[in-house]
Design a protein around this motif. Structure first.
Motif, PDB file in Angstrom:
ATOM      1  N   GLU A  82       0.770  -1.137   0.011  1.00  0.00           N
ATOM      2  CA  GLU A  82      -0.038   0.057  -0.044  1.00  0.00           C
ATOM      3  C   GLU A  82       0.921   1.398  -0.032  1.00  0.00           C
ATOM      4  O   GLU A  82       2.078   1.262   0.378  1.00  0.00           O
ATOM      5  CB  GLU A  82      -0.759   0.246   1.279  1.00  0.00           C
ATOM      6  CG  GLU A  82      -2.071   1.066   1.013  1.00  0.00           C
ATOM      7  CD  GLU A  82      -2.991   0.943  -0.027  1.00  0.00           C
ATOM      8  OE1 GLU A  82      -2.408   1.639  -1.029  1.00  0.00           O
ATOM      9  OE2 GLU A  82      -3.965   0.255   0.076  1.00  0.00           O
ATOM     10  N   VAL A  83       0.401   2.189  -0.692  1.00  0.00           N
ATOM     11  CA  VAL A  83       0.874   3.680  -0.503  1.00  0.00           C
ATOM     12  C   VAL A  83       0.206   4.567   0.550  1.00  0.00           C
ATOM     13  O   VAL A  83      -1.028   4.587   0.401  1.00  0.00           O
ATOM     14  CB  VAL A  83       1.263   4.339  -1.700  1.00  0.00           C
ATOM     15  CG1 VAL A  83       0.186   4.269  -2.791  1.00  0.00           C
ATOM     16  CG2 VAL A  83       1.880   5.611  -1.691  1.00  0.00           C
ATOM     17  N   PHE A 101       4.516   0.941   1.462  1.00  0.00           N
ATOM     18  CA  PHE A 101       4.620  -0.320   2.164  1.00  0.00           C
ATOM     19  C   PHE A 101       4.697  -1.600   1.268  1.00  0.00           C
ATOM     20  O   PHE A 101       3.785  -1.829   0.559  1.00  0.00           O
ATOM     21  CB  PHE A 101       3.692  -0.307   3.366  1.00  0.00           C
ATOM     22  CG  PHE A 101       3.961   0.417   4.518  1.00  0.00           C
ATOM     23  CD1 PHE A 101       4.163   1.707   4.378  1.00  0.00           C
ATOM     24  CD2 PHE A 101       4.131  -0.318   5.773  1.00  0.00           C
ATOM     25  CE1 PHE A 101       4.468   2.501   5.594  1.00  0.00           C
ATOM     26  CE2 PHE A 101       4.387   0.457   6.988  1.00  0.00           C
ATOM     27  CZ  PHE A 101       4.544   1.812   6.917  1.00  0.00           C
ATOM     28  N   LYS A 102       5.447  -2.636   1.691  1.00  0.00           N
ATOM     29  CA  LYS A 102       5.595  -3.734   1.306  1.00  0.00           C
ATOM     30  C   LYS A 102       5.630  -4.878   2.440  1.00  0.00           C
ATOM     31  O   LYS A 102       6.752  -4.746   3.108  1.00  0.00           O
ATOM     32  CB  LYS A 102       6.672  -4.136   0.135  1.00  0.00           C
ATOM     33  CG  LYS A 102       6.297  -5.646  -0.442  1.00  0.00           C
ATOM     34  CD  LYS A 102       7.158  -5.958  -1.403  1.00  0.00           C
ATOM     35  CE  LYS A 102       7.143  -7.272  -2.107  1.00  0.00           C
ATOM     36  NZ  LYS A 102       8.294  -7.567  -3.008  1.00  0.00           N
ATOM     37  N   ARG A 132       9.282  -6.517   6.213  1.00  0.00           N
ATOM     38  CA  ARG A 132       8.506  -5.069   5.751  1.00  0.00           C
ATOM     39  C   ARG A 132       9.658  -4.388   5.167  1.00  0.00           C
ATOM     40  O   ARG A 132      10.853  -4.208   5.616  1.00  0.00           O
ATOM     41  CB  ARG A 132       8.068  -4.336   7.130  1.00  0.00           C
ATOM     42  CG  ARG A 132       7.642  -2.814   7.117  1.00  0.00           C
ATOM     43  CD  ARG A 132       6.969  -2.271   8.245  1.00  0.00           C
ATOM     44  NE  ARG A 132       5.616  -2.737   8.086  1.00  0.00           N
ATOM     45  CZ  ARG A 132       4.767  -2.570   9.165  1.00  0.00           C
ATOM     46  NH1 ARG A 132       5.075  -1.852  10.127  1.00  0.00           N
ATOM     47  NH2 ARG A 132       3.633  -3.210   9.064  1.00  0.00           N
ATOM     48  N   LYS A 133       9.082  -3.933   3.902  1.00  0.00           N
ATOM     49  CA  LYS A 133      10.134  -2.993   3.219  1.00  0.00           C
ATOM     50  C   LYS A 133       9.193  -1.675   2.997  1.00  0.00           C
ATOM     51  O   LYS A 133       8.341  -1.715   2.675  1.00  0.00           O
ATOM     52  CB  LYS A 133      10.381  -3.463   1.962  1.00  0.00           C
ATOM     53  CG  LYS A 133      11.358  -2.515   1.081  1.00  0.00           C
ATOM     54  CD  LYS A 133      11.703  -3.340  -0.221  1.00  0.00           C
ATOM     55  CE  LYS A 133      12.620  -2.634  -0.845  1.00  0.00           C
ATOM     56  NZ  LYS A 133      13.043  -3.234  -2.147  1.00  0.00           N
ATOM     57  N   VAL A 134      10.029  -0.580   3.406  1.00  0.00           N
ATOM     58  CA  VAL A 134       9.218   0.730   3.377  1.00  0.00           C
ATOM     59  C   VAL A 134      10.240   1.749   2.446  1.00  0.00           C
ATOM     60  O   VAL A 134      11.273   1.980   2.943  1.00  0.00           O
ATOM     61  CB  VAL A 134       9.176   1.425   4.500  1.00  0.00           C
ATOM     62  CG1 VAL A 134       8.157   2.819   4.670  1.00  0.00           C
ATOM     63  CG2 VAL A 134       8.067   0.407   5.535  1.00  0.00           C
ATOM     64  N   ILE A 135       9.616   2.275   1.860  1.00  0.00           N
ATOM     65  CA  ILE A 135      10.381   3.575   0.834  1.00  0.00           C
ATOM     66  C   ILE A 135       9.428   4.767   1.320  1.00  0.00           C
ATOM     67  O   ILE A 135       8.520   4.855   0.754  1.00  0.00           O
ATOM     68  CB  ILE A 135      10.651   3.386  -0.616  1.00  0.00           C
ATOM     69  CG1 ILE A 135      10.927   1.946  -0.933  1.00  0.00           C
ATOM     70  CG2 ILE A 135      11.208   4.566  -1.313  1.00  0.00           C
ATOM     71  CD1 ILE A 135      12.545   1.549  -0.578  1.00  0.00           C
ATOM     72  N   ALA A 183       0.641   5.652   8.981  1.00  0.00           N
ATOM     73  CA  ALA A 183       0.768   4.631   7.989  1.00  0.00           C
ATOM     74  C   ALA A 183       0.842   3.173   8.546  1.00  0.00           C
ATOM     75  O   ALA A 183       0.110   2.567   8.139  1.00  0.00           O
ATOM     76  CB  ALA A 183       2.062   4.815   7.067  1.00  0.00           C
ATOM     77  N   VAL A 184       1.649   3.312   9.509  1.00  0.00           N
ATOM     78  CA  VAL A 184       1.612   1.946  10.186  1.00  0.00           C
ATOM     79  C   VAL A 184       0.412   1.341  10.631  1.00  0.00           C
ATOM     80  O   VAL A 184       0.182   0.274  10.292  1.00  0.00           O
ATOM     81  CB  VAL A 184       2.602   1.741  11.180  1.00  0.00           C
ATOM     82  CG1 VAL A 184       2.680   0.638  12.371  1.00  0.00           C
ATOM     83  CG2 VAL A 184       4.229   2.096  10.765  1.00  0.00           C
TER      84      VAL A 184
END
Lengths: 158, 455
Positions: free
Chosen positions: B196-197, B307-308, B320-323, B383-384
């Motif tokens: 999700e973004v 988020f991935k 968890r990968k976050v940019i 976001a979290v």
């Protein structure tokens, strides 16, 4: 345009000020008379911090040319503050923690004064309607409502 | 809470003079009587007023600034330009080692945001200062502007910084990075991949009292600065550095703030007002109008967070990968620090064995962003927690349960290599459930933060 003298009654005392046309009551209070309880948050009628009573009605002093209130009765927060102690509304605000940064407090207190003068026992909704023009950015509206209710009780039992 | 624990707390409250009790506010009487003195309530005989000439465009080259008509305004005293400022280029976080300097007190040859100060005009009255400002003729050459963090990172974007990138450089890296475990391995093992973004908007603090200060020359050669800054010594130190004077030359008086919320921690009015007091020998007031407060004071930065997450059927988040991209606006202010805080918190108060975070501090042609109430962390929490609900919904699990299962416990390792101490998330969630009248199942009520139940 030349300045001229405007006379009005301020906190029970007659005053005369020499002003240019369209000088606001806020400027006269704060800058000419150095009465700084009346605040200056936006100078465009948006925040309510500059509220004073004109003939008992709450008005935004930042939008009010002082010549428009010539000969009339103006009351500011200084005017309801006793020499010693506090006005019952002030005491209610203090006791109920209805103050945070304090910048909206003078305007809110003057609005509550006007409300309780004409409606000694307002409902919560009537209080909310009365302070609808006063912005508290600390968002302490609940304590303000409690203080207003408490002030009404204090004034009625006084 | 157990009977014993409740009893202990009741006993403790009896002992304390202040904790657990309402005490009268020290400043309360001043506030309800209007006797509290805010900065704008201060004035001195002979006090001058300062107003800024501001950029009407988002990005451009300054070709010429003509003050000749402004100088004719009755009450005009003087103008200050970048040439008058001893150390014109600064960055406020230099005090905690952030660099390089990149924001001008007054623009030199380029403007990076609409409303950027170009010159200061000092006059006998506020009206005269405003009148003079309105008569300054600006000759600007408009350049393409960029308003989106990802647009700003594209190869064809206008470059805003002298070091050649539109991002802050963290110890040689293009972003603030967190690497923990092996996130790709985690995704490969996961039963679900949930992406999700999340976007947040800039927010203006809009304090009822606008940003202001009064700088006053004293007979002993010092300057007293009355200010509504939220960071008195921080502001004093930056002012001394910008004006290249010893700290002992400055006496800052503050503490009374008509609403701040983080919007008054930037060093914005004090250096230029103090310089004006130095150059004129008279007290100088610089107070933002409401329009300035809304248009040019710092905002909370806008964020975009991709988020991935890799999640198991039983609800455990295993990767968890976050940019993330923070829109710092045109200058640093506090955003490089906000991004670091963000990177440390974007995994949330949950224990995830594989985490990969890239958090960028990006420059755009928006007004600078800065501090506001948990800046960096607040958008992360938004976001979290949205993501936690999304995970719960996707895998068909109760949103309370997903949080209890993943909640961090004492002794867990956080992605930025800090061992968790004094965790209270589970206890807080139990208390929150009680307050909202939500009945938690027995197996969640048995959990606690000080160790992990056996699987």
């Amino acid at each position: 345009m030349p300045s001229r003298i405007v006379a009005f009654n301020l906190n029970g005392r007659d005053v005369e000020v020499m002003v240019k046309p369209l000088t606001t009551l806020q400027t006269v209070l704060r800058e000419h008379l150095h009465l700084t309880a009346t605040k200056s948050g936006c100078r465009q009628g948006g925040c309510g911090t500059c509220t004073v009573l004109v003939n008992g009605e709450p008005m935004l002093s930042c939008l009010l040319p002082v010549e428009d209130i010539a000969g009339q009765k103006v009351v500011t927060l200084e005017g309801i503050t006793p020499i010693e102690g506090l006005h019952p509304i002030q005491q209610a605000f203090f006791d109920n923690y209805a103050i945070q940064c304090g910048y909206c407090s003078p305007g809110v207190i003057m609005v509550i004064k006007a409300l309780l003068d004409r409606n000694p026992n307002p409902t919560r909704q009537e209080i909310m309607d009365a302070i609808a023009g006063n912005v508290c950015r600390c968002t302490g509206y609940e304590p303000i409502l409690r203080a207003a209710e408490d002030a009404a009780r204090r004034l009625q039992s006084a | 809470m157990s009977e014993v624990a409740s009893e202990v707390i009741r006993e403790m409250k009896r002992e304390f003079k202040v904790v657990g009790k309402s005490v009268p506010r020290r400043d309360g009487i001043g506030h309800v009587t209007g006797k509290t003195v805010y900065v704008d309530d201060i004035s001195f005989p002979g006090m001058l007023h300062l107003k800024m000439v501001r950029s009407p465009i988002h990005h451009g080259i300054i070709r010429n600034v003509d003050f000749s008509e402004a100088e004719k305004v009755p009450g005009f005293v003087r103008v200050l330009t970048h040439r008058d400022v001893p150390k014109n280029i600064y960055t406020i976080l230099c005090l905690i080692g952030v660099g390089p300097d990149e924001e001008p007190v007054l623009a030199v040859d380029r403007v990076l945001y609409k409303g950027e100060p170009i010159a200061a005009i000092v006059a006998e009255t506020e009206e005269a200062a405003m009148e003079a400002v309105s008569r300054v003729k600006l000759d600007l050459e408009e350049l393409p502007a960029v308003f989106d963090v990802e647009e700003a990172l594209k190869p064809d974007a206008p470059i805003l910084k002298p070091w050649g990138t539109n991002y802050f450089i963290y110890e040689g890296h293009h972003c603030r990075r967190v690497r923990f475990g092996d996130v790709e391995k985690g995704f490969a093992q996961a039963d679900y991949i949930i992406e999700e973004v999340y976007n947040t908007s800039p927010i203006e603090h809009a304090p009822t009292e606008t940003t202001a200060c009064v700088a006053k020359p004293e007979p002993d050669g010092r300057y007293t600065v009355y200010t509504n800054t939220q960071a008195l010594f921080f502001t004093m130190d930056n002012t001394a550095l910008i004006l290249q004077v010893p700290f002992s030359k400055l006496h800052f008086v503050g503490g009374t703030v008509g609403g701040g919320f983080g919007g008054k921690v930037d060093v914005i009015t004090e250096p230029i007002a103090t310089l004006a007091a130095m150059k004129t020998g008279r007290p100088v007031k610089f107070k933002y109008t409401r329009e300035e407060e809304m248009r040019v004071s710092s905002t909370r930065s806008a964020w975009r967070m991709y988020f991935k997450d890799g999640v198991m059927k039983d609800g455990r988040i295993i990767a968890r990968k976050v940019i993330s991209y923070a829109d710092s606006g045109a200058y640093n202010r506090h955003t490089p620090y906000a991004v670091t805080k963000h990177a440390a918190n974007i995994a949330g108060p949950y224990t995830i064995p594989n985490v990969y975070i890239d958090a960028y501090c990006v420059y755009t042609n928006r007004q600078p962003a800065s501090a506001m109430r948990g800046f960096g962390v607040t958008p992360a929490s938004f976001a979290v927690e949205c993501q936690m609900d999304k995970i719960a919904e996707t895998i068909g699990m109760d949103p309370w349960e997903i949080r209890f299962i993943n909640a961090y416990r004492n002794g867990d390792m956080r992605p930025h290599q800090k061992v968790v101490e004094d965790a209270t998330l589970i206890e807080v969630m139990k208390a929150a459930a009680e307050l909202v009248g939500h009945k938690l199942p027995e197996h969640l009520l048995k959990m606690h933060s000080w160790d992990r139940e056996k699987a």
